[in-house]
Design a protein around this motif. Structure first.
Motif, PDB file in Angstrom:
ATOM      1  N   GLY A  61       0.621  -1.177   0.070  1.00 52.54           N
ATOM      2  CA  GLY A  61       0.164  -0.063  -0.020  1.00 52.54           C
ATOM      3  C   GLY A  61       0.827   1.259  -0.026  1.00 52.54           C
ATOM      4  N   ASN A  62       2.066   1.145  -0.215  1.00 53.05           N
ATOM      5  CA  ASN A  62       2.855   2.255  -0.123  1.00 53.05           C
ATOM      6  C   ASN A  62       3.228   2.926  -1.709  1.00 53.05           C
ATOM      7  N   ILE A  63       2.364   3.956  -2.075  1.00 56.16           N
ATOM      8  CA  ILE A  63       2.366   4.284  -3.413  1.00 56.16           C
ATOM      9  C   ILE A  63       3.548   5.106  -3.889  1.00 56.16           C
ATOM     10  N   PRO A  64       4.274   4.831  -4.765  1.00 58.63           N
ATOM     11  CA  PRO A  64       5.237   5.808  -5.137  1.00 58.63           C
ATOM     12  C   PRO A  64       4.942   6.880  -5.859  1.00 58.63           C
ATOM     13  N   SER A  65       5.338   7.884  -5.642  1.00 64.73           N
ATOM     14  CA  SER A  65       5.359   9.198  -6.293  1.00 64.73           C
ATOM     15  C   SER A  65       6.624   9.533  -7.261  1.00 64.73           C
ATOM     16  N   THR A  66       6.298  10.012  -8.320  1.00 64.30           N
ATOM     17  CA  THR A  66       7.713  10.421  -9.384  1.00 64.30           C
ATOM     18  C   THR A  66       7.730  11.841  -9.623  1.00 64.30           C
ATOM     19  N   SER A  67       8.833  12.226 -10.211  1.00 63.74           N
ATOM     20  CA  SER A  67       9.036  13.612 -10.257  1.00 63.74           C
ATOM     21  C   SER A  67       9.692  14.020 -11.776  1.00 63.74           C
ATOM     22  N   GLN A  68       9.815  14.961 -12.204  1.00 56.76           N
ATOM     23  CA  GLN A  68      10.458  15.308 -13.324  1.00 56.76           C
ATOM     24  C   GLN A  68      12.039  15.434 -13.118  1.00 56.76           C
ATOM     25  N   ILE A  69      12.717  15.071 -14.083  1.00 53.82           N
ATOM     26  CA  ILE A  69      14.171  15.363 -14.172  1.00 53.82           C
ATOM     27  C   ILE A  69      14.473  17.020 -14.262  1.00 53.82           C
ATOM     28  N   SER A  70      15.137  17.355 -13.231  1.00 52.51           N
ATOM     29  CA  SER A  70      15.375  18.871 -12.946  1.00 52.51           C
ATOM     30  C   SER A  70      16.393  19.439 -14.154  1.00 52.51           C
ATOM     31  N   TYR A  71      16.146  20.819 -14.288  1.00 52.44           N
ATOM     32  CA  TYR A  71      17.198  21.689 -15.275  1.00 52.44           C
ATOM     33  C   TYR A  71      18.643  21.261 -14.989  1.00 52.44           C
ATOM     34  N   GLY A  72      18.784  21.245 -13.643  1.00 54.62           N
ATOM     35  CA  GLY A  72      20.454  21.156 -13.032  1.00 54.62           C
ATOM     36  C   GLY A  72      20.752  19.754 -13.630  1.00 54.62           C
ATOM     37  N   ALA A  73      19.885  18.649 -13.094  1.00 60.66           N
ATOM     38  CA  ALA A  73      20.339  17.291 -13.682  1.00 60.66           C
ATOM     39  C   ALA A  73      20.388  17.251 -15.167  1.00 60.66           C
ATOM     40  N   TYR A  74      19.669  17.731 -16.073  1.00 65.00           N
ATOM     41  CA  TYR A  74      19.745  17.766 -17.437  1.00 65.00           C
ATOM     42  C   TYR A  74      21.263  18.380 -18.009  1.00 65.00           C
ATOM     43  N   TYR A  75      21.298  19.624 -17.278  1.00 61.56           N
ATOM     44  CA  TYR A  75      22.609  20.283 -17.438  1.00 61.56           C
ATOM     45  C   TYR A  75      24.005  19.468 -17.282  1.00 61.56           C
ATOM     46  N   GLU A  76      24.026  18.861 -16.171  1.00 57.17           N
ATOM     47  CA  GLU A  76      25.019  18.007 -15.810  1.00 57.17           C
ATOM     48  C   GLU A  76      25.173  16.811 -16.761  1.00 57.17           C
ATOM     49  N   TYR A  77      24.066  16.239 -17.053  1.00 57.98           N
ATOM     50  CA  TYR A  77      23.993  15.195 -17.726  1.00 57.98           C
ATOM     51  C   TYR A  77      24.489  15.419 -19.332  1.00 57.98           C
ATOM     52  N   LEU A  78      23.861  16.250 -19.735  1.00 59.03           N
ATOM     53  CA  LEU A  78      24.077  16.559 -21.296  1.00 59.03           C
ATOM     54  C   LEU A  78      25.531  17.281 -21.514  1.00 59.03           C
ATOM     55  N   GLU A  79      25.976  18.087 -20.386  1.00 63.90           N
ATOM     56  CA  GLU A  79      27.144  18.553 -20.506  1.00 63.90           C
ATOM     57  C   GLU A  79      28.420  17.519 -20.731  1.00 63.90           C
ATOM     58  N   SER A  80      28.023  16.397 -19.872  1.00 64.45           N
ATOM     59  CA  SER A  80      29.117  15.118 -19.756  1.00 64.45           C
ATOM     60  C   SER A  80      29.261  14.527 -21.121  1.00 64.45           C
ATOM     61  N   LEU A  81      28.137  14.812 -21.724  1.00 63.48           N
ATOM     62  CA  LEU A  81      27.955  14.103 -23.259  1.00 63.48           C
ATOM     63  C   LEU A  81      28.765  14.812 -24.366  1.00 63.48           C
ATOM     64  N   LEU A  82      28.370  16.306 -24.106  1.00 55.22           N
ATOM     65  CA  LEU A  82      29.023  17.087 -25.087  1.00 55.22           C
ATOM     66  C   LEU A  82      30.408  17.278 -25.189  1.00 55.22           C
ATOM     67  N   LYS A  83      31.180  16.987 -23.856  1.00 57.69           N
ATOM     68  CA  LYS A  83      32.432  16.954 -23.707  1.00 57.69           C
ATOM     69  C   LYS A  83      32.836  15.780 -24.532  1.00 57.69           C
ATOM     70  N   GLN A  84      32.143  14.800 -25.025  1.00 55.63           N
ATOM     71  CA  GLN A  84      32.644  13.815 -25.754  1.00 55.63           C
ATOM     72  C   GLN A  84      32.328  13.789 -27.134  1.00 55.63           C
ATOM     73  N   GLY A  85      31.225  14.875 -27.688  1.00 58.70           N
ATOM     74  CA  GLY A  85      31.103  14.798 -28.967  1.00 58.70           C
ATOM     75  C   GLY A  85      29.612  15.618 -29.212  1.00 58.70           C
ATOM     76  N   ASP A  86      29.282  15.714 -30.523  1.00 57.33           N
ATOM     77  CA  ASP A  86      27.723  16.226 -30.867  1.00 57.33           C
ATOM     78  C   ASP A  86      26.771  15.131 -30.150  1.00 57.33           C
ATOM     79  N   VAL A  87      25.576  15.566 -29.793  1.00 56.49           N
ATOM     80  CA  VAL A  87      24.854  14.900 -28.933  1.00 56.49           C
ATOM     81  C   VAL A  87      23.224  15.108 -29.641  1.00 56.49           C
ATOM     82  N   ILE A  88      22.496  14.153 -29.806  1.00 59.32           N
ATOM     83  CA  ILE A  88      20.862  13.872 -29.968  1.00 59.32           C
ATOM     84  C   ILE A  88      20.224  13.238 -28.882  1.00 59.32           C
ATOM     85  N   HIS A  89      19.474  13.957 -28.199  1.00 59.41           N
ATOM     86  CA  HIS A  89      18.923  13.580 -26.901  1.00 59.41           C
ATOM     87  C   HIS A  89      17.472  13.548 -27.130  1.00 59.41           C
TER      88      HIS A  89
END
Length: 298
Positions: A61-89
């Motif tokens: 009966g413990n119902i999970p709640s979900t949330s968006q991926i934040s701007y900051g999390a996206y920035y950090e994630y996408l930047e880590s990929l951009l350091k390697q090359g061009d990106v399509i997400h």
């Protein structure tokens, strides 16, 4: 097979096993869910104990709640990929979450900071296995040598051709989470009514019909696929089935697909991940394929 000169990226809600997306060289940004104030990462089949824990919590009966991926999390994630090359997400569709807006905002700033890199961020308008299917097809095009610019146009021009059919014959979860009133869920259960749902052209869930009984519902979504799949009964593309702790029905649906589509050779069964299951509940069955363009039926 051509070697990719850019990075194709997605999110954990593609609902493909992590081992598979890693094998296909598709990095993912992870969603999270919370239970009783504790946050957990979307597991993507990395740890069988995580799935067991997730369903134990729901059963208790413990119902999970979900949330968006934040701007900051996206920035950090996408930047880590951009350091390697061009990106399509490829993003989880905006009909299900507004996370894409955070990704687009992060991308806008990153383009200024990395002017020599290409960065595309796409709202797929897809969810779960449909999101997985368009991502898998995009990876095929990447591996065939399609350029990042052409792949961007390819996804944008085809994202509404990925059909999403799903249902849950057990409405108790919808009652517990308040997504369906108690009396409505009780009446539907007594009458053995199974609501039919799909995604429309805005990527939103639409309940567009109802039948009585599981077998009739399975036949109904087969009939929908016959009507909308590319080349009808001669469809020969991929078809993904995803389920939330309902492998028996998934296998039955797979057999029905084989019986009705003689040219359909690539039918895959995957699990629905924790983020989608938190909303649709255990027992959900979904089916995804390529066909005509989804319409707006709101």
């Amino acid at each position: 097979m051509a070697e990719a000169t850019y990075i194709l990226s997605a999110e954990s809600t593609v609902d493909l096993p992590y081992e598979y997306v890693t094998h296909r060289n598709i990095p993912v940004a992870f969603y999270t869910y919370a239970i009783n104030g504790t946050v957990y990462e979307d597991n993507m089949d990395r740890d069988p104990d995580a799935e067991k824990f997730f369903y134990e919590q729901i059963d208790a009966g413990n119902i999970p709640s979900t949330s968006q991926i934040s701007y900051g999390a996206y920035y950090e994630y996408l930047e880590s990929l951009l350091k390697q090359g061009d990106v399509i997400h490829l993003c989880f569709g905006t009909g299900m979450t507004r996370s894409y807006c955070n990704a687009a905002q992060a991308a806008e700033e990153l383009r200024e900071n990395y002017p020599d890199r290409k960065l595309y961020v796409i709202d797929t308008l897809c969810s779960c296995g449909g999101y997985g299917l368009i991502t898998d097809d995009a990876a095929d095009r990447r591996d065939e040598g399609m350029s990042i610019d052409d792949l961007n146009e390819w996804v944008l021009s085809r994202r509404l051709n990925y059909h999403h059919e799903f249902f849950n014959s057990d409405l108790s979860y919808f009652k517990r989470t308040g997504r369906m009133s108690g009396p409505a869920a009780t009446i539907a259960s007594v009458l053995d009514i199974v609501p039919s749902m799909h995604l429309n052209s805005a990527g939103r869930i639409i309940a567009y019909g109802k039948v009585r009984g599981l077998k009739k519902e399975l036949k109904h979504i087969i009939d929908e696929m016959l009507a909308h799949a590319e080349n009808g009964k001669d469809y020969s593309g991929k078809c993904f089935i995803n389920h939330a702790r309902n492998e028996e029905t998934a296998l039955l649906l797979k057999q029905m697909l084989s019986d009705n589509f003689p040219n359909l050779k690539d039918i895959r069964i995957y699990k629905i991940g924790s983020i989608i299951t938190a909303h649709c509940g255990p027992g959900t069955i979904s089916m995804y394929y390529y066909g005509d363009e989804r319409i707006s039926d709101e």
